[in-house]
Design a protein around this motif. Sequence first.
Motif, short mmCIF file in Angstrom:
data_model
loop_
_atom_site.label_atom_id
_atom_site.label_comp_id
_atom_site.label_asym_id
_atom_site.label_seq_id
_atom_site.Cartn_x
_atom_site.Cartn_y
_atom_site.Cartn_z
N LEU A 92 147.51 6.84 -30.54
CA LEU A 92 148.14 5.59 -30.93
C LEU A 92 147.54 4.41 -30.17
O LEU A 92 147.26 3.35 -30.75
N ARG A 126 154.17 4.77 -37.82
CA ARG A 126 154.50 3.38 -38.15
C ARG A 126 153.28 2.48 -37.96
O ARG A 126 153.20 1.40 -38.56
N GLU A 127 152.35 2.91 -37.08
CA GLU A 127 151.19 2.08 -36.75
C GLU A 127 149.91 2.56 -37.42
O GLU A 127 149.05 1.76 -37.80
N LYS A 128 149.77 3.88 -37.57
CA LYS A 128 148.56 4.46 -38.13
C LYS A 128 148.92 5.60 -39.06
O LYS A 128 149.91 6.30 -38.83
#
Length: 345
Positions: A92, A126-128
Motif C-alpha cells: 500500500l 480502497r487505495e489500489k
Amino acid sequence: FDPEEATERGIIDGALFWEELEARLAGSDEELAAVRGLDYSSVSRAQVDLSGPRVAVVHGQGMITAGESGWASPLGVSMGDETMIEALEQALEDERIEGVLLRLDTPGGLGLASDRIGRTVERVAREKPVVISSVDLNASGGYMISYRCSTIVALPNSVVGSIGSIAARGSMAELSEKLGVSWDRVTVGPHATILSPVLPLTEKEFARFEEVHEEDYQDWLAGISEYRGMTAAQIEGLAGGRVFTGRQALGNGLIDDLGGFQDALAILKQQVGIDPGEEVTYVHLPKRKTLWEEITSGDWPAVTARATLALGMRGETQQKLLESIAFWQSWLESGQPLALCTWRF
C-alpha cells in the motif's frame, strides 16, 4: 496400461528412454543444452527485458495463525497475521506498486487473525486494486480474508468456502480430579472462570459462550452478504461449513472468475489500466528471510528446507543434515551456555 498400450490408445504420444529423448531434443547439436530450474529462477525478469509497471504478489500459505509466518507443528507452514499485514501495508505504501495480487492457499485458522488480515486487505483495496488468486485451498479464514475484495479468482478445482466457525475451550477438570490436583482462586463477577481450563462450564456460561460465538458468526455472514451483493438467506444457504469447488463457487456467487495466476493478473492489469500485452515487474511479498534470520528466529524447518534445496541432498546425506540441525536446535533452544573446544569444528 503399459507404455506401448497407452501409445496405441492415444493416452500418451510415445515411449522413449531418457537417452533417446535427450538425443531427439538435442537435434543436430552434440549434447542437449539444458537449464536447471534453480538457474532459470535466479535470472530476474529485468535481465531479460521483462520489466514494466510494478505489481505486488503477496503470498499467503498455510494455517492462519497469530504472529509471524513460519511453521506450525505438526500442520506445516503457517500464515501469520503480523507478517501478512506488514506485507500488505508495504504494498500500500509503495507508490510504485500499482496493484496487488493476493495468492492464497490456506484451509483457514484463527478467526481473529483472519479478520485482521481481511481488514487490512479491505484498507488496501480502497487505495489500489486487489485481486485474490486462489490456489488449492481458499477456505474458512481464507475466505474471510477474500470476500472484501472486488474480484476473487479460483481454479476450477480449488476448494472454496467453508464459511463456518468452530469455538472450543479445553477442560482439564476431570484430569485434575484423577491426579488429585485441586485449584483455589479468587474471582469477581459471575463468569470470571468461563475460560478456565480447569473448571467445567456451567449451563449459563455455556449459553453465553455459544451466544458470543453465534454473534461473531452472524457478523461474518452479514459482511459477506454486503460485499457479495447477496441476501442473508442466500449466504446462509452457502455457509454452515459447506465447501465448494471453484466452479461451484462461481455458480453460487462466492467468486467472480475461474483461472490461475495469469488469469488473475490479466484482471488486475485491466483494473489498474495496464495494457494486456505489457510486461510487469513482480514485487514478491513478504520478503523471504535470510538464512541468518531463519536461524536466529528458530525457524528450523525453513533452515532444513533451504539447505536441502541448495545442496540437492537426498537419502542418507539429508538424514545426517536433519540430525545435525536437530542437535544444534536442542542446544540453542535450551538457553544454556555453549562451549566448543578450539580444535574442534
